[in-house]
Design a protein around this motif. Structure first.
Motif, PDB file in Angstrom:
ATOM      1  N   GLY A  24       0.784  -1.227   0.000  1.00  0.00           N
ATOM      2  CA  GLY A  24       0.000   0.000   0.000  1.00  0.00           C
ATOM      3  C   GLY A  24       0.818   1.281   0.000  1.00  0.00           C
ATOM      4  N   ALA A  32      -8.898   0.484  -5.702  1.00  0.00           N
ATOM      5  CA  ALA A  32      -8.822   0.823  -4.276  1.00  0.00           C
ATOM      6  C   ALA A  32      -9.545  -0.223  -3.439  1.00  0.00           C
ATOM      7  CB  ALA A  32      -9.416   2.200  -4.031  1.00  0.00           C
ATOM      8  N   LEU A  44      -7.249  -3.049  -2.500  1.00  0.00           N
ATOM      9  CA  LEU A  44      -6.361  -2.709  -1.379  1.00  0.00           C
ATOM     10  C   LEU A  44      -7.147  -2.614  -0.072  1.00  0.00           C
ATOM     11  CD1 LEU A  44      -3.911  -0.134  -2.989  1.00  0.00           C
ATOM     12  CD2 LEU A  44      -3.415  -2.450  -2.263  1.00  0.00           C
ATOM     13  N   SER A  45      -8.417  -2.177  -0.154  1.00  0.00           N
ATOM     14  CA  SER A  45      -9.232  -2.128   1.065  1.00  0.00           C
ATOM     15  C   SER A  45      -9.510  -3.534   1.575  1.00  0.00           C
ATOM     16  CB  SER A  45     -10.555  -1.427   0.803  1.00  0.00           C
ATOM     17  OG  SER A  45     -10.329  -0.162   0.269  1.00  0.00           O
ATOM     18  N   ALA A  79      -6.578  -4.616   3.384  1.00  0.00           N
ATOM     19  CA  ALA A  79      -6.543  -3.992   4.710  1.00  0.00           C
ATOM     20  C   ALA A  79      -7.491  -4.713   5.662  1.00  0.00           C
ATOM     21  CB  ALA A  79      -6.906  -2.518   4.607  1.00  0.00           C
TER      22      ALA A  79
END
Lengths: 321, 301
Positions: free
Chosen positions: A225, A264, A267-268, A271
């Motif tokens: 990230g 995105a 990547l979320s 996370a």
């Protein structure tokens, strides 16, 4: 010992003793304030990513993955993580070993140096490698030009910046775990005739496996990230030096919101997966440790909010039941 | 406690601890567990090559500039306005986090309510979410036509492309530092002290302000300093929501990037040098504050 006793006494207190808690109304008011604040600042941005990504249907969502540059960005990000995580894994094990198993002068200085990458702005983390390896302004400009080696605006530069940014993560997770473990088991193994490597692989490593695992997922999440440091060294050439976060920026600036939020959302998810694994590790560690007198929570998310330099060098031995 | 120390000593060495001076015992200890040379050598080489030499590049490059050029570089109007924005907004964001972070930490450790575990896990989100993702997500919410922006703009609240936008981003990334620093301290806080206060006739409010708050101040300051330190270096989440107007909403890291893009390496390096020194001073302050927090914790137990 003292801590066990005090904890037992704590538990005998009724949980809602009126004298030492707030009135019910205030309690609910505070809970409301806390949840609205977190909702506004943490929960809504997360939801926004997914809603914006699916705004124009699942078809457009998946169409993003047919973009050649997006695939290249994902592959580059995976490559960078595959380079930087193993390097910092080896370093983390060595650093934790030398910090926890021996006594010597200057240990707190060593720990401070280990912490430096946390204190440095990502932009400066990129800048320092430009100052050394840039072919126009760097210290090593001449030899790099002579042998035609590209580091800045190429993969090695991105890897270097990422290694710098993620350097402390694994070591920082391992140190408190190894410290709490003490040295007794290693002494026993060595006394029984095991060699250094055998002691490490059969005694130390199994003892710290959850700390190690947690350090690796943290390091990986950050490696995939990282934005600021990579933005400075990569040059952001589409399809060649554009990592996933950089490509998200490019798409966003080209007003391609759906594609930007689609990437995105990956990547979320990463996370969220990291958070789930973190809580899983916490739960495992709590389960295996609930008989022991270890008051410090071994896993707090940002490794460096734990006062490592201030930890006593020798922990009291865990009390075995 | 006594049993712990004796256990430690006998477990440590077969040598009677009293007969050997401490320094020598340490040297023997070093020899018993193998790998000191290998791991120390590797650790030091790695840190030197990847951290010390690269960071020293900033200082060495700057020292070659000469004092006048350096002063000119770090005090140009664009840079000064960026300092003001960065340090000013970071301060307010860290202050907001100290206040709300305290409430969040208090609620999460002291009260039981449905979904508490989930909320607790969510607090870590800003650490795990890449900054670029946070940046575009916050912009989607707070831009003029965004989810919340469309209601806030008619009220005169310009939430994006202004210092307010920077404030929102910096609050987002700093929150977990305060909560995660305070939580363990609230957890081990001895409730007998509160009970003593209450039994002596103090009201809950008085107990809170005269017993609880003073004990939590070191941890709160640590959390504040950590959030502030993180905020002054932050780049990814801010640049999307700030609008980046020169002299108005430019942060220092962005100014450094702009200098680099214009191949103005000396000025980029000089400003980076100032920011590095600021970061190191903050790191030092955090270390002192953490020792203070620790010492209070030890005095209590």
């Amino acid at each position: 010992m003292a801590a066990i006793l005090s904890r037992v006494r704590h538990d005998t207190y009724p949980k809602t003793d009126n004298a030492i808690t707030e009135p019910r109304l205030i309690r609910w008011l505070l809970i409301l304030v806390a949840i609205s604040f977190l909702g506004l600042f943490l929960f809504m941005p997360l939801v926004a990513v997914f809603v914006e990504a699916f705004k124009q249907g699942t078809k457009l969502y998946f169409a993003t993955f047919e973009d050649k540059y997006a695939v290249d960005a994902i592959l580059l990000t995976l490559k960078i993580a595959a380079i930087s995580v193993p390097l910092n894994l080896v370093f983390g094990l060595a650093a934790a070993w030398v910090i926890t198993k021996f006594s010597y002068r200057g240990k707190s200085l060593l720990v401070t140096v280990l912490d430096l990458p946390f204190a440095v702005s990502p932009v400066i983390a990129g800048l320092i490698f430009v100052l050394i390896f840039s072919t126009t302004h760097g210290w090593l400009a001449e030899p790099l030009k002579e042998y035609n080696i590209r580091i800045i605006f190429a993969l090695p530069g991105i890897a270097l910046a990422t290694v710098f940014i993620t350097l402390p993560f694994i070591a920082r997770e391992l140190v408190p775990v190894m410290q709490a473990q003490g040295k007794d088991e290693e002494f026993a193994a060595l006394t029984l005739g095991a060699g250094g490597w055998r002691t490490f692989f059969t005694v130390t490593l199994p003892n710290v496996k959850w700390g190690l695992f947690y350090g690796v997922i943290l390091c990986n999440a950050r490696a995939m990230g990282e934005f600021g440091a990579v933005a400075v060294v990569s040059g952001n050439i589409k399809g060649r030096t554009s990592t996933l976060p950089l490509y998200i920026e490019t798409l966003y600036n080209e007003y391609n919101g759906v594609a930007a939020f689609t990437l995105a959302s990956i990547l979320s998810l990463l996370a969220l997966l990291t958070l789930v694994l973190k809580n899983f590790v916490d739960w495992r560690v709590a389960k295996s440790r609930n008989n022991q007198d270890l008051n410090l929570s071994l896993f707090t998310f940002p490794p460096f909010t734990r006062p490592l330099a201030a930890l006593p060098h020798e922990h009291p031995c865990p009390q075995h039941p | 406690m006594i049993s712990n120390t004796s256990r430690e000593d006998t477990g440590d060495r077969p040598i009677p601890p009293t007969s050997v001076p401490k320094r020598r015992r340490e040297r023997i200890n070093r020899r018993v567990i193998p790998g000191f040379g290998l791991t120390m050598g590797f650790t030091l080489t790695y840190l030197t090559l990847l951290v010390l030499i690269p960071l020293s590049a900033v200082f060495i490059r700057t020292s070659g500039m000469g004092w006048d050029d350096f002063w000119k570089a770090i005090s140009s109007p664009q840079v000064v306005s960026a300092y003001k924005v960065t340090f000013g907004v970071s301060f307010y964001a860290a202050l907001t986090n100290a206040f709300f972070g305290f409430i969040v930490a208090w609620v999460l450790t002291r009260y039981q309510f449905p979904g508490r575990k989930l909320v607790d896990a969510l607090v870590d989100l800003p650490f795990a979410l890449p900054t670029a993702v946070a940046g575009i997500a916050l912009t989607a919410l707070y831009a003029p036509n965004g989810w919340l922006g469309q209601f806030l703009y008619p009220l005169g609240l310009e939430t994006a492309y202004s210092t307010t936008g920077i404030f929102i981003a910096l609050t987002f990334i700093g929150l977990p530092f305060v909560v995660r620093t305070l939580q363990p301290v609230i957890e081990v806080f001895d409730r007998e002290v509160e009970e003593a206060g209450a039994s002596l006739g103090a009201s809950r409010l008085r107990v809170f302000f005269t017993i609880i708050v003073p004990a939590l101040i070191p941890a709160m300051l640590t959390g504040f300093a950590l959030a502030f330190a993180r905020a002054i270096g932050e780049y990814g989440s801010v640049i999307f929501i700030s609008g980046n107007q020169p002299m108005k909403t430019e942060i220092v890291p962005l100014v450094i990037v702009k200098f680099l893009e214009n191949y103005n390496y000396p000025q980029a390096t000089a400003v980076a040098c100032v920011m590095l020194i600021a970061s190191f001073v903050l790191l030092l302050i955090v270390n002192i504050l953490q020792r203070w927090t620790e010492s209070i914790g030890q005095a209590r137990s």
